[in-house]
Design a protein around this motif. Structure first.
Motif, PDB file in Angstrom:
ATOM      1  N   HIS A   1      27.595  34.965  44.123  1.00 28.35           N
ATOM      2  CA  HIS A   1      27.290  36.430  43.600  1.00 28.35           C
ATOM      3  C   HIS A   1      27.721  37.320  44.385  1.00 28.35           C
ATOM      4  O   HIS A   1      28.428  38.289  44.113  1.00 28.35           O
ATOM      5  N   VAL A   2      27.353  37.032  45.874  1.00 28.51           N
ATOM      6  CA  VAL A   2      27.877  38.052  47.035  1.00 28.51           C
ATOM      7  C   VAL A   2      29.565  38.236  46.911  1.00 28.51           C
ATOM      8  O   VAL A   2      30.137  39.292  46.970  1.00 28.51           O
ATOM      9  N   ALA A   3      30.057  37.015  46.885  1.00 31.33           N
ATOM     10  CA  ALA A   3      31.413  36.994  47.172  1.00 31.33           C
ATOM     11  C   ALA A   3      32.266  37.596  45.787  1.00 31.33           C
ATOM     12  O   ALA A   3      32.964  38.304  45.730  1.00 31.33           O
ATOM     13  N   ALA A   4      31.541  37.266  44.665  1.00 34.32           N
ATOM     14  CA  ALA A   4      31.957  38.010  43.211  1.00 34.32           C
ATOM     15  C   ALA A   4      32.103  39.493  43.362  1.00 34.32           C
ATOM     16  O   ALA A   4      32.874  40.140  43.058  1.00 34.32           O
ATOM     17  N   THR A   5      30.708  40.005  44.078  1.00 34.52           N
ATOM     18  CA  THR A   5      30.522  41.388  44.245  1.00 34.52           C
ATOM     19  C   THR A   5      31.687  42.009  44.882  1.00 34.52           C
ATOM     20  O   THR A   5      32.251  43.131  44.544  1.00 34.52           O
ATOM     21  N   LEU A   6      31.938  41.490  46.164  1.00 28.96           N
ATOM     22  CA  LEU A   6      33.032  42.028  46.969  1.00 28.96           C
ATOM     23  C   LEU A   6      34.485  41.831  46.255  1.00 28.96           C
ATOM     24  O   LEU A   6      35.049  42.942  46.501  1.00 28.96           O
ATOM     25  N   SER A   7      34.540  40.795  45.487  1.00 31.28           N
ATOM     26  CA  SER A   7      35.962  40.727  44.846  1.00 31.28           C
ATOM     27  C   SER A   7      36.032  41.990  43.879  1.00 31.28           C
ATOM     28  O   SER A   7      37.018  42.694  43.890  1.00 31.28           O
ATOM     29  N   ARG A   8      34.937  42.129  43.009  1.00 33.14           N
ATOM     30  CA  ARG A   8      35.059  43.298  42.177  1.00 33.14           C
ATOM     31  C   ARG A   8      35.082  44.662  42.853  1.00 33.14           C
ATOM     32  O   ARG A   8      35.923  45.480  42.340  1.00 33.14           O
ATOM     33  N   LEU A   9      34.115  44.806  43.700  1.00 38.69           N
ATOM     34  CA  LEU A   9      34.180  46.458  44.408  1.00 38.69           C
ATOM     35  C   LEU A   9      35.380  46.554  45.033  1.00 38.69           C
ATOM     36  O   LEU A   9      35.997  47.706  45.145  1.00 38.69           O
ATOM     37  N   TYR A  10      36.042  45.428  46.065  1.00 38.81           N
ATOM     38  CA  TYR A  10      37.098  45.947  46.799  1.00 38.81           C
ATOM     39  C   TYR A  10      38.353  45.015  46.644  1.00 38.81           C
ATOM     40  O   TYR A  10      39.339  45.334  47.375  1.00 38.81           O
ATOM     41  N   GLY A  11      38.381  44.238  45.628  1.00 43.63           N
ATOM     42  CA  GLY A  11      39.642  43.267  45.526  1.00 43.63           C
ATOM     43  C   GLY A  11      39.895  42.192  46.417  1.00 43.63           C
ATOM     44  O   GLY A  11      40.779  41.780  46.495  1.00 43.63           O
ATOM     45  N   THR A  12      38.816  42.089  47.230  1.00 46.47           N
ATOM     46  CA  THR A  12      38.874  40.951  48.245  1.00 46.47           C
ATOM     47  C   THR A  12      38.823  39.616  47.653  1.00 46.47           C
ATOM     48  O   THR A  12      37.806  39.268  46.982  1.00 46.47           O
ATOM     49  N   ASN A  13      39.687  38.773  47.992  1.00 50.84           N
ATOM     50  CA  ASN A  13      39.938  37.301  47.487  1.00 50.84           C
ATOM     51  C   ASN A  13      39.046  36.639  48.400  1.00 50.84           C
ATOM     52  O   ASN A  13      39.696  35.976  49.460  1.00 50.84           O
ATOM     53  N   LEU A  14      38.098  36.110  48.162  1.00 46.79           N
ATOM     54  CA  LEU A  14      36.848  35.720  48.856  1.00 46.79           C
ATOM     55  C   LEU A  14      36.678  34.094  48.118  1.00 46.79           C
ATOM     56  O   LEU A  14      36.165  34.160  47.192  1.00 46.79           O
ATOM     57  N   ILE A  15      37.104  33.046  49.177  1.00 44.71           N
ATOM     58  CA  ILE A  15      36.700  31.613  48.548  1.00 44.71           C
ATOM     59  C   ILE A  15      35.642  31.179  49.415  1.00 44.71           C
ATOM     60  O   ILE A  15      35.529  31.307  50.475  1.00 44.71           O
ATOM     61  N   LEU A  16      34.616  30.631  48.588  1.00 41.66           N
ATOM     62  CA  LEU A  16      33.340  29.753  49.123  1.00 41.66           C
ATOM     63  C   LEU A  16      33.603  28.609  48.975  1.00 41.66           C
ATOM     64  O   LEU A  16      33.652  27.910  48.063  1.00 41.66           O
TER      65      LEU A  16
ATOM     66  N   VAL B   1      36.774  52.503  28.840  1.00 42.42           N
ATOM     67  CA  VAL B   1      37.061  52.778  30.174  1.00 42.42           C
ATOM     68  C   VAL B   1      37.024  51.816  31.083  1.00 42.42           C
ATOM     69  O   VAL B   1      35.842  50.972  31.167  1.00 42.42           O
ATOM     70  N   ALA B   2      38.098  51.164  31.767  1.00 35.39           N
ATOM     71  CA  ALA B   2      38.070  49.985  32.542  1.00 35.39           C
ATOM     72  C   ALA B   2      38.676  50.189  33.925  1.00 35.39           C
ATOM     73  O   ALA B   2      39.560  51.024  33.893  1.00 35.39           O
ATOM     74  N   THR B   3      38.016  49.611  34.895  1.00 33.46           N
ATOM     75  CA  THR B   3      38.500  49.710  36.341  1.00 33.46           C
ATOM     76  C   THR B   3      39.165  48.202  36.799  1.00 33.46           C
ATOM     77  O   THR B   3      38.414  47.298  36.454  1.00 33.46           O
ATOM     78  N   ALA B   4      40.190  48.335  37.327  1.00 39.07           N
ATOM     79  CA  ALA B   4      40.667  46.902  38.102  1.00 39.07           C
ATOM     80  C   ALA B   4      39.827  46.757  39.346  1.00 39.07           C
ATOM     81  O   ALA B   4      38.983  47.747  39.726  1.00 39.07           O
ATOM     82  N   GLN B   5      39.843  45.412  39.687  1.00 40.95           N
ATOM     83  CA  GLN B   5      38.983  45.353  40.910  1.00 40.95           C
ATOM     84  C   GLN B   5      39.528  46.051  41.986  1.00 40.95           C
ATOM     85  O   GLN B   5      40.799  46.177  42.491  1.00 40.95           O
ATOM     86  N   GLY B   6      38.657  46.467  42.890  1.00 40.60           N
ATOM     87  CA  GLY B   6      38.778  47.434  43.918  1.00 40.60           C
ATOM     88  C   GLY B   6      39.129  48.738  43.410  1.00 40.60           C
ATOM     89  O   GLY B   6      39.025  49.877  44.477  1.00 40.60           O
ATOM     90  N   GLU B   7      39.063  49.177  42.234  1.00 39.39           N
ATOM     91  CA  GLU B   7      39.325  50.603  41.575  1.00 39.39           C
ATOM     92  C   GLU B   7      38.030  51.202  41.440  1.00 39.39           C
ATOM     93  O   GLU B   7      37.004  50.571  41.134  1.00 39.39           O
ATOM     94  N   ARG B   8      37.953  52.563  41.529  1.00 35.82           N
ATOM     95  CA  ARG B   8      36.863  53.491  41.291  1.00 35.82           C
ATOM     96  C   ARG B   8      37.173  54.606  40.229  1.00 35.82           C
ATOM     97  O   ARG B   8      38.269  55.007  40.493  1.00 35.82           O
ATOM     98  N   ARG B   9      36.171  55.035  39.625  1.00 38.21           N
ATOM     99  CA  ARG B   9      36.642  56.184  38.447  1.00 38.21           C
ATOM    100  C   ARG B   9      35.364  57.041  38.360  1.00 38.21           C
ATOM    101  O   ARG B   9      34.402  56.272  38.475  1.00 38.21           O
ATOM    102  N   ALA B  10      35.307  58.089  38.084  1.00 35.17           N
ATOM    103  CA  ALA B  10      34.310  59.012  37.826  1.00 35.17           C
ATOM    104  C   ALA B  10      34.623  59.770  36.619  1.00 35.17           C
ATOM    105  O   ALA B  10      35.839  60.583  36.504  1.00 35.17           O
TER     106      ALA B  10
END
Length: 331
Positions: free
Chosen positions: A265-280, A123-132
């Motif tokens: 790590h915070v930026a990677a979490t945002l990218s994974r959860l919401y698909g936000t392309n955040l560059i530091l 079971v795989a989800t894309a960045q910003g996607e959620r499943r149950a």
């Protein structure tokens, strides 16, 4: 063509192993393995037919043959001499020695053969996607974005978290505890709602209800409601902390808690959860961050909010959001 079989019953931990098609194939493979020692031309022709009839037959025979060197070095009772009224019948398997040898082959080969007949799925989800999802045993799993989870239709009591994050609501079964594997880590359920996240070589476990055992076969660290654990697989470092049970799996409500993790790590979490392309910028990546942040999934709101918390500047470049320390950036 005559197929030889051995009537052997195995007992494992007090429970009889249930025979299935694979057991029959294993028995046939044992029969051929023993029979070929004195096989004639017709026997070899029959054996080749059997091998070519199914890939499972060939795989089973190969596995049995691998155990031959183990059996050859073992000491078994001498074969029992043929009875006077045997009427010249040719028994290919005779006496306690042969039965012991066959049983040893089964005991060695069966686990690996049965493992081949597992029914894994992903079971795989894309960045910003959620499943149950809900498993057949009643266990439910909430899966965050950017997550890859391996499960098994034939064994619903194990899950392998390859990457990402999930909250597990486990139906407890003391006889068959639920196990989550993440990298080299094992987490065993003791009747629980808990969250597991894996990002690169970093692992975190948080418990909302019940308890879990972290690495039950070694450290056996028991985590209770409100306990959190973070592990750095690269450094071999484990840190224990506390979290409000209501905040466990906070990604589901947008409430994310960080404790000394890098901003990268915070930026990677945002990218994974919401698909936000955040560059530091490089001067920010390694800076540690501690705190709880409420994110909405709306980058227009979330990025400026994060920037204000860490004292950084932000700007937008197309679909990218760039954070940097220093003089204000043009937007």
């Amino acid at each position: 063509m005559r197929i030889w079989a051995v009537d052997i019953v195995l007992i494992r931990k007090g429970a009889q192993i249930v025979r299935a098609d694979q057991d029959v194939i294993v028995e046939q493979a044992i029969g051929w393995h023993v029979r070929l020692a004195e096989a004639g031309e017709d026997d070899w022709a029959d054996f080749i037919d059997w091998m070519e009839a199914s890939p499972e037959n060939a795989a089973a025979y190969d596995e049995i043959a691998k155990q031959d060197r183990v059996i050859a070095g073992a000491r078994f009772p001498e074969p029992v001499a043929a009875a006077a009224n045997d009427n010249g019948r040719n028994h290919w398997l005779r006496g306690a020695g042969a039965i012991a040898a066959a049983a040893a082959i089964v005991a060695l080969a069966l686990p690996s053969l049965l493992a081949r007949h597992a029914s894994p799925y992903e079971v795989a989800t894309a960045q910003g996607e959620r499943r149950a999802i809900t498993l057949a045993d009643g266990t439910s799993i909430e899966i965050s974005g950017g997550t890859r989870l391996r499960l098994d239709h034939d064994d619903m009591r194990i899950a392998v978290l390859e990457q990402g994050e999930a909250t597990f609501h486990v139906r407890h079964d003391a006889a068959r505890p639920f196990v989550v594997m993440a990298g080299t880590t094992k987490i065993r359920d003791l009747g629980t709602v808990f969250n597991v996240a894996r990002q690169d070589k970093n692992l975190s476990v948080e418990v909302a209800e019940g308890s879990v055992l972290y690495q039950p076969d070694s450290e056996a660290v028991k985590l209770l409601p409100g306990d959190a654990l973070s592990a750095d697989e690269t450094r071999g470092r484990v840190t224990l902390s506390k979290i409000a049970p209501a905040l466990v799996g906070g990604w589901r409500s947008g409430r994310l808690s960080f404790s000394g993790q890098s901003l990268d790590h915070v930026a990677a979490t945002l990218s994974r959860l919401y698909g936000t392309n955040l560059i530091l910028a490089a001067d920010l990546s390694a800076r540690p961050f501690t705190g709880m942040v409420h994110f909405t999934g709306d980058a227009e709101r979330d990025v400026p909010h994060l920037a204000s918390l860490i004292g950084a500047n932000w700007r937008r470049d197309g679909k990218r959001w760039i954070l940097s320390d220093g003089a204000p950036l043009s937007r």
